[in-house]
Design an enzyme around this catalytic site. Structure first.
Site, PDB file in Angstrom:
ATOM      1  N   SER A   1       1.100  -1.015   0.167  1.00  0.00           N
ATOM      2  CA  SER A   1       0.159  -0.243  -0.389  1.00  0.00           C
ATOM      3  C   SER A   1       0.597   1.348   0.173  1.00  0.00           C
ATOM      4  O   SER A   1       2.098   1.151   0.530  1.00  0.00           O
ATOM      5  CB  SER A   1      -1.308  -0.029   1.228  1.00  0.00           C
ATOM      6  OG  SER A   1      -1.591   1.673   1.232  1.00  0.00           O
TER       7      SER A   1
ATOM      8  N   TYR B   1      -1.150   0.392  10.932  1.00  0.00           N
ATOM      9  CA  TYR B   1      -1.391  -0.005   9.763  1.00  0.00           C
ATOM     10  C   TYR B   1      -0.411   0.987   8.975  1.00  0.00           C
ATOM     11  O   TYR B   1       0.464  -0.037   8.087  1.00  0.00           O
ATOM     12  CB  TYR B   1      -2.756   0.337   8.802  1.00  0.00           C
ATOM     13  CG  TYR B   1      -2.784  -0.061   7.492  1.00  0.00           C
ATOM     14  CD1 TYR B   1      -2.982  -1.493   7.255  1.00  0.00           C
ATOM     15  CD2 TYR B   1      -3.369   0.454   6.777  1.00  0.00           C
ATOM     16  CE1 TYR B   1      -2.883  -1.699   5.755  1.00  0.00           C
ATOM     17  CE2 TYR B   1      -3.180   0.385   4.741  1.00  0.00           C
ATOM     18  CZ  TYR B   1      -3.654  -0.956   4.726  1.00  0.00           C
ATOM     19  OH  TYR B   1      -3.487  -1.201   3.260  1.00  0.00           O
TER      20      TYR B   1
END
Length: 245
Positions: free
Chosen positions: A131, A144
Site C-alpha cells: 500500500s 497499518y
C-alpha cells in the site's frame, strides 16, 4: 505445462478480482482465504479457479496449502487489511497485533512455504500487495503504516537475497481503492464512516484496476522485474491531496 498462481485473501476485493484476472490470463488459480463459501462461489463461476481454505495466521493451515500444490509459479500475497484509525497514543495492541499477523507474518509464512517451488518453476513471480501506507505515514495510520512499512521492507530484502535466482519480486502499492470491505473493516463495521472516505472522490480505483496492474506485472517477460508499481486514482495526487467534487 499450465502455470499455477496462488492468491491469498481471494474471497473478496482485490484478491477475488486478481483470481478472476489471472484465470483469464490462463493460469490455474488457487484462490485461498478463510471464507470457503465465497471461494466455492468464485470457483463455480470461473473456470480454472480452485478454492482452498487458508488462514495466513496459522502455520498449520499454510503447510496444508503448500502440501496440496504440485507446483507454484506465481504467489500473490494479498491477505491483509487495516483496523482502526486511533492515534498511536490510543492504539489498541490487539489491533496492531492482528494487522502485523496478517499483513507481515502471513506474507512471511506463505513466502517461506512456497519460495522453493517458485524457484523450481524456473520463472517464479512473488507479488507483495502492499500500500502507499507503506511508503508514506499519516495521522491515524500508526498500526497499518507500521505493518505495511514492514511488508515493503521484507519485499526489498527478498529482492536482494534472491538476486541471481529465477524469481521476480514485485511490489504493487495501491492508493485509494474502493472495495466492499476494506474501509468497512477499518471502521469496525460503521458503513457511514466508511462511505465518507470516498465521498465526492471521482472514480477511486476499483479492485479490477489493481488486479489489472498485478496481471500486467506477472505477465511481463521473464527478464523484466517491476520492482514497485504505485497505482492511485487520478483524483489522488498524494496521501493528503485528494480532489473531491
Amino acid at each position: 505445462m499450465d502455470r499455477t498462481a496462488v492468491v491469498t485473501g481471494a474471497s473478496s476485493g482485490i484478491g477475488e478480482a486478481t483470481a478472476r484476472r489471472l484465470a483469464a490470463e490462463g493460469f490455474d488459480v488457487v484462490a485461498a482465504a478463510r471464507r470457503r463459501d465465497r471461494l466455492d462461489k468464485l470457483a463455480a463461476e470461473v473456470p480454472g479457479v480452485r478454492a482452498v481454505t487458508l488462514d495466513v495466521t496459522s502455520q498449520e493451515s499454510v503447510d496444508a496449502l503448500a502440501a496440496s500444490l504440485e507446483r507454484c509459479d506465481v504467489l500473490v500475497n494479498n491477505a491483509g487489511g487495516a483496523i482502526g484509525l486511533e492515534s498511536v497514543a490510543n492504539g489498541d495492541v490487539a489491533d496492531w497485533q492482528r494487522m502485523y499477523d496478517t499483513n507481515v507474518l502471513g506474507s512471511l509464512r506463505l513466502t517461506k512455504a512456497l519460495l522453493p517451488r517458485l524457484v523450481a518453476s524456473g520463472d517464479g513471480v512473488l507479488v507483495m500487495l502492499t500500500s502507499v501506507a507503506g511508503l508514506v505515514s499519516y495521522e491515524g495510520g500508526g498500526g497499518y503504516n507500521a505493518a505495511k512499512h514492514a511488508q515493503t521492507a521484507m519485499t526489498e530484502v527478498l529482492r536482494l537475497e534472491l538476486c541471481g535466482e529465477p524469481v521476480r519480486i514485485v511490489e504493487v502499492a495501491p492508493g485509494m481503492v474502493h472495495t466492499e470491505e476494506f474501509s468497512l473493516n477499518r471502521f469496525r463495521g460503521d458503513s457511514a464512516a466508511a462511505d465518507r472516505v470516498y465521498q465526492g472522490v471521482p472514480d477511486p480505483l476499483t479492485a479490477d484496476d489493481v488486479a489489472d496492474a498485478i496481471a500486467w506485472c506477472v505477465t511481463r517477460p521473464a527478464h523484466v522485474n517491476v520492482d514497485r508499481l504505485v497505482i492511485r486514482p487520478r483524483a489522488q495526487a498524494a496521501q493528503h491531496k485528494i480532489h473531491r467534487v
